[in-house]
Design an enzyme around this catalytic site. Structure first.
Site, mmCIF file in Angstrom:
data_model
loop_
_atom_site.group_PDB
_atom_site.id
_atom_site.type_symbol
_atom_site.label_atom_id
_atom_site.label_comp_id
_atom_site.label_asym_id
_atom_site.label_seq_id
_atom_site.Cartn_x
_atom_site.Cartn_y
_atom_site.Cartn_z
ATOM 1 N N ARG A 115 3.768 0.745 15.945
ATOM 2 C CA ARG A 115 3.589 0.989 14.502
ATOM 3 C C ARG A 115 4.357 2.254 14.106
ATOM 4 O O ARG A 115 5.003 2.305 13.056
ATOM 5 C CB ARG A 115 2.099 1.149 14.167
ATOM 6 N N LYS A 160 -4.061 5.443 -3.141
ATOM 7 C CA LYS A 160 -4.171 4.049 -3.600
ATOM 8 C C LYS A 160 -5.547 3.489 -3.283
ATOM 9 O O LYS A 160 -6.119 3.782 -2.228
ATOM 10 C CB LYS A 160 -3.119 3.198 -2.899
ATOM 11 N N LYS A 162 -1.129 -0.051 -10.936
ATOM 12 C CA LYS A 162 -0.451 -0.990 -10.023
ATOM 13 C C LYS A 162 -1.047 -2.372 -10.208
ATOM 14 O O LYS A 162 -2.041 -2.721 -9.566
ATOM 15 C CB LYS A 162 -0.597 -0.520 -8.574
ATOM 16 N N GLU A 213 -5.210 0.120 -8.699
ATOM 17 C CA GLU A 213 -4.697 -1.211 -8.378
ATOM 18 C C GLU A 213 -5.772 -2.280 -8.493
ATOM 19 O O GLU A 213 -6.519 -2.515 -7.539
ATOM 20 C CB GLU A 213 -4.101 -1.234 -6.956
HETATM 21 P P1 13P Z 1 2.415 -6.373 -1.662
HETATM 22 O O1 13P Z 1 3.623 -5.882 -2.437
HETATM 23 O O2 13P Z 1 2.767 -6.976 -0.332
HETATM 24 O O3 13P Z 1 1.518 -7.203 -2.498
HETATM 25 O O4 13P Z 1 1.612 -5.078 -1.250
HETATM 26 C C1 13P Z 1 1.459 -4.074 -2.156
HETATM 27 C C2 13P Z 1 0.166 -3.421 -1.910
HETATM 28 O O5 13P Z 1 0.116 -2.240 -1.643
HETATM 29 C C3 13P Z 1 -1.053 -4.220 -2.042
HETATM 30 O O6 13P Z 1 -2.156 -3.376 -2.041
#
Ligand code: 13P
Length: 340
Positions: free
Chosen positions: A46, A137, A220, A178
């Site tokens: 990773r 996030k 987001k 998000e």
């Molecule tokens: P994806 O662009 O693969 O949807 O992932 C973005 C992300 O951070 C989802 O939480």
């Protein structure tokens, strides 16, 4: 809370032609991605993979405003001992951190989830700030199917997102808010529109009630698209028209920027749709915060082999460049082919 610092960080994340690399896959998610390319997921593999991304000079210096990290990664060092966070900072990009603990079944609401991670969050944010994180996030997950989402699940998730956002700002960390309405499923574009509108209205009401400083967040969201199993496809112009109409009706203009998730769209669709969104001249800066749509190509090129690092970096630079053009509304299919 330092409002000026928060607003500046938020603006830097959505600066023209720049977007966010979501490299915050949990250990189980990255294991799935690695298994698809025949790579065993270990702390070292990773690290090697993420180090390769963060050392992709062109992408990092020109196109990537910030990188969302996972708890393990924000503490890891490159092979030569340099903290991975330092690689990101040296490239002129901002380190960020995923702070939610994942979507767990919501009791009493079959097939729906609540994102956990609020307990102890204030203390963790303080530590992450000291480790270099300037934004965070939290992903709420809303699924569409027969009978769901319910109002109860939407409100519970909106409330958790707002609590998270308020805690982040108290720690001078910009919250990426998000609320992801999943693109899987067989629903129509219209149904995605309706659900996303309900969710965004609930989220902004909760942010208001929790006294979140809107100039210091980044939204987001998902784009408004038909479900992937619906058998329908929408053109980039249709996606852009629906998405911008919806946002104009439910997202305050105080929000400094919108950074979309890719959500399982193909690399090409994620770029083409972003380009159409930006060309439609929305009242907010719009850019990408992609995980899969930035990383699928470099992962495949890498396939765990040190000899492929250069090819993987070229693939990442290319996708980052194409998405940067899209964020400026300057992408074209011929740019895609010319650079490929
Ligand atoms: P994806 O662009 O693969 O949807 O992932 C973005 C992300 O951070 C989802 O939480």
């Amino acid at each position: 809370m330092n409002e000026q610092q928060l607003a500046q960080t938020a603006q830097a994340l959505v600066a023209p032609g720049r977007g966010i690399l979501a490299a915050d896959e949990s250990s189980s998610t990255i294991a799935k991605r690695f298994s698809a390319i025949g790579v065993e997921s270990t702390a070292d593999s990773r690290r090697d993979y993420r180090e390769l991304l963060f050392r992709s000079t062109q992408a990092m210096q020109k196109y990537i405003s910030g990188v969302i990290l996972y708890d393990e990664t924000i503490r890891q060092k490159a092979v030569d001992g340099t903290p991975l966070v330092t690689l990101i900072e040296k490239a002129g990009s901002l380190p960020g951190i995923k702070v939610d603990a994942g979507a767990k079944p919501l009791p009493g609401f079959p097939r729906e989830t609540i994102t956990e991670g609020l307990d102890g969050l204030a203390g963790r944010l303080k530590e992450y700030y000291d480790l270099g994180a300037r934004f965070a996030k939290w992903r709420a997950v809303i699924d569409i199917a027969d009978g769901i989402p319910t109002r109860g699940a939407i409100l519970t998730n909106a409330d958790a997102l707002a609590r998270y956002a308020a805690l982040c700002q108290e720690a001078n960390i910009v919250p990426i808010v998000e609320p992801e309405v999943l693109m899987d499923g067989n629903h129509s574009l219209h149904r995605c529109y309706e659900v996303t509108e309900t969710v965004l209205r609930a989220v902004f009401t909760a942010l208001y009630e929790q006294r979140v400083f809107l100039e210091g967040i980044v939204l987001k969201p998902n784009m408004v698209v038909p479900g992937m199993k619906s058998g329908h496809r929408a053109s980039p112009d249709e996606v852009a028209a629906a998405t911008i109409r919806l946002f104009k009706n439910s997202v305050p203009v105080a929000v400094p920027g919108i950074a979309f998730l890719s959500g399982g769209q193909s690399d090409f669709d994620a770029t083409a749709n972003l380009d159409a969104l930006v060309r439609a001249a929305p009242p907010w800066p719009m850019t990408f915060s992609y995980g899969r749509a930035l990383q699928a190509a470099p992962q495949k090129a890498w396939s765990g082999k040190p000899a492929n690092v250069g090819a993987a970096q070229a693939a990442f630079n290319h996708r980052a460049h194409m998405n940067s053009l899209a964020a400026l509304g300057q992408w074209s299919e011929s740019a895609e082919k010319a650079a490929a």
